[in-house]
Design an enzyme around this catalytic site. Structure first.
Site, PDB file in Angstrom:
ATOM      1  N   GLY A   1       4.369 -10.468   9.334  1.00  0.00           N
ATOM      2  CA  GLY A   1       5.094  -9.869  10.176  1.00  0.00           C
ATOM      3  C   GLY A   1       5.797 -10.885  11.608  1.00  0.00           C
TER       4      GLY A   1
ATOM      5  N   ASN B   1       0.854  -1.197   0.051  1.00  0.00           N
ATOM      6  CA  ASN B   1       0.406  -0.448  -0.143  1.00  0.00           C
ATOM      7  C   ASN B   1       0.722   1.217   0.105  1.00  0.00           C
ATOM      8  OD1 ASN B   1       0.431  -0.318   2.941  1.00  0.00           O
ATOM      9  ND2 ASN B   1      -1.209   0.438   3.317  1.00  0.00           N
TER      10      ASN B   1
ATOM     11  N   GLU C   1       5.509  -3.247  11.246  1.00  0.00           N
ATOM     12  CA  GLU C   1       5.100  -2.221  11.601  1.00  0.00           C
ATOM     13  C   GLU C   1       3.380  -2.964  11.228  1.00  0.00           C
ATOM     14  OE1 GLU C   1       6.656   0.444  13.393  1.00  0.00           O
ATOM     15  OE2 GLU C   1       5.063   0.447  12.987  1.00  0.00           O
TER      16      GLU C   1
ATOM     17  N   CYS D   1      -3.014   1.056   7.014  1.00  0.00           N
ATOM     18  CA  CYS D   1      -2.904   0.630   8.460  1.00  0.00           C
ATOM     19  C   CYS D   1      -3.979   1.464   9.357  1.00  0.00           C
ATOM     20  CB  CYS D   1      -1.888   0.330   8.858  1.00  0.00           C
ATOM     21  SG  CYS D   1       0.403   1.567   8.920  1.00  0.00           S
TER      22      CYS D   1
END
Ligand code: NAP
Ligand code: G3H
Length: 482
Positions: A235, A155, A250, A284
């Protein structure tokens, strides 16, 4: 497109490629990238190690000058990069350009911050600790970690790559980038700007290939000294496998917007719409849950719905507010959350509408805790609303989430806002504004499943350095004058 090794662009010996699709054109093929082999990855890391030894000795001001040059080239090539973002991640044309320009600003700021932050060390005298005289002087300075593996998400394939590689490079590290497959072209253009700026061979390289195929090999590679990863669930897997390396992850979020009865409802509605639907909810930091007090819920929702009715839905080239989500599987997942919510009694404020990856904006009222959409991150233009009766109920809802990226609270009562902010288990709380990462020098971090460590320019430089102490041992206390 070729991958980048040692300052050159090369075709993989694998003979295989991976493909980015065009989300706005029924997932038609867009671009192909090399599927790098493990031995090509090994070579890239070997070059990165070799280059790092020299790069860390390159004067700080010279490293900063190269970053400024890269920023200039980014601005000059913004059009090409923005076009690639439109094509591969369906980002609106204007927003795509903003992503590149914002990234150039981030690079400049990082260079400026780096020369100050890294240009200073610390001197400690032993006699400040009980029982010691001044026979030891400690010089503490920041030194590079080594090789940083940088993995950005689809993104923000440019901005969330630059936010990793600029701090890494100014600090004297070399970087190996694994671009997201969707968005890969823009990331590779960006790497080319760094190479053209004059970064030495081996300092900035990019290996391409599907994360699912090459990812584990990269993240567990013995030459990696730190990993900076932005993305979703992947992640967590990266963190579990990484071993003894510095980590900055993140990850996802379920950013809630709490609207108290005394809130400025126009401001709250505007922020919810901007926060929830920009880039079709694929941020996010998008608002992913609204918790509104029952007594103002109808009024707030009617304001939000009025703005949703004015949104444009269509093609990124035309700068539509709502564009196709990144993949068919993402659109299917979003649809499954809506179906589940509706079947359990939620009220859809707009008609459900989908064409391929394009999903029309949707507000979902009367969401309850048993619905998946109350807890999952849709990463799309659908926004659940839970009606609450008290601060405690709103906080319980927010804090029950496994995510903890950002949250926001709307109220005119600053005391109550601060109390709520203190109680919210998130990395950041916005008071009277939507969640957002920027400005890019602000600290940015998630707790719980939203990540490890903190971003923001200064924090990233700190993650990408370690402290080195050199202690001078004197034969007699330094204040003894003969
Ligand atoms: P993703 O699927 O986790 O992918 C992120 C990156 O990881 C991509 O480059 C991907 O490459 C790579 N990857 C895939 N499998 C891997 C593996 N086994 N090992 C190492 N790397 C691997 O996330 P996404 O779909 O791109 O992004 C959406 C998610 O990112 C959302 O959950 C969103 O909330 C989160 N996000 C968080 C932040 C934040 O700052 N907190 C910012 C942006 C996005 P391929 O593309 O080749 O698979
Ligand atoms: O998608 C995650 C990004 O870190 C969000 O950045 O708040 O500037 O859109 P943003």
């Amino acid at each position: 497109m070729r991958y980048s090794v040692d300052g050159t662009w090369r075709t993989s010996a694998s003979g295989s490629t991976c493909e980015a699709l065009n989300p706005s054109k029924a997932n038609a093929p867009a671009n192909r990238f090399q599927a790098c082999t493990t031995s090509e990855v090994d070579e890239v890391f070997a070059k990165a190690r070799e280059a790092q030894r020299t790069w860390q000795r390159t004067p700080l001001h010279a490293r900063a000058a190269l970053l400024h040059r890269a920023a200039t080239l980014m601005r000059e090539n913004a059009g090409e990069m923005a076009e690639a973002l439109v094509l591969e991640v369906a980002k609106g044309a204007k927003d795509a350009r903003v992503e590149v320009e914002r990234s150039a600003d981030l690079i400049d700021y990082t260079a400026e911050e780096g020369v100050r932050l890294l240009g200073e060390g610390k001197l400690l005298m032993s006699d400040s600790f009980p029982g010691n005289d001044r026979t030891k002087l400690c010089m503490a300075s920041k030194v590079p970690v080594g090789i940083i593996l940088c993995i950005p998400p689809f993104n923000y394939p440019v901005n969330l790559c630059v936010s990793k590689i600029a701090p890494a490079l100014i600090a004297g590290n070399t970087v190996v980038v694994k671009p997201p497959t969707q968005g890969c072209t823009a990331t590779l253009h960006m790497i080319q700007c760094f190479l053209k700026a004059g970064f030495p061979a081996g300092t900035v390289q990019a290996v391409t290939g599907r994360g699912g195929e090459i990812g584990d090999y990269l993240t567990t590679h013995p030459e990696v000294n730190a990993i900076s990863f932005t993305g979703g669930e992947t992640g967590i897997r990266v963190a579990q496998k990484a071993g003894m390396v510095a980590l900055q992850t993140e990850l996802g979020g379920k950013d809630a917007c709490i609207v108290l009865p005394d809130a400025d409802l126009d401001l709250a509605a505007k922020s919810i719409v901007k926060g929830g639907f920009s880039y079709s909810g694929q941020r996010c930091t998008a608002v992913k849950l609204v918790a509104v007090f029952e007594e103002v819920a109808d009024e707030l929702l009617s304001k939000v719905n009025a703005q949703i009715a004015k949104m444009t839905v269509g093609q990124p080239e035309d700068d539509a507010t709502i564009t196709a989500v990144v993949s068919k599987s993402s659109a299917d997942f979003i649809q499954s959350l809506v179906v589940d919510a509706e079947s359990k009694g939620a009220r859809l404020c707009q008609e459900w509408r989908r064409e391929d990856n394009l999903i029309w904006p949707l507000l979902i009222d009367n969401v309850t805790h048993d619905m998946k959409i109350c807890w999952e991150e849709p990463f799309g233009p659908v926004l659940p609303v839970v009606r609450v009766k008290s601060d405690a109920e709103a906080l319980e809802l927010v804090n029950k989430s496994r995510f903890g990226l950002q949250g926001c609270v709307f109220t005119k009562d600053i005391d109550r806002a601060i109390q709520m902010a203190d109680a919210m288990e998130t990395g950041t709380v916005q008071i009277n504004g939507p969640p957002a990462r920027g400005p890019d020098h602000f600290p940015f971090q998630g707790v719980k499943d939203s990540g490890i460590g903190s971003q923001g320019i200064t924090n990233s430089i700190n993650v990408m350095t370690k402290v080195k102490s050199t202690v001078i041992n004197l034969s007699k206390p330094s204040y003894t004058v003969a």
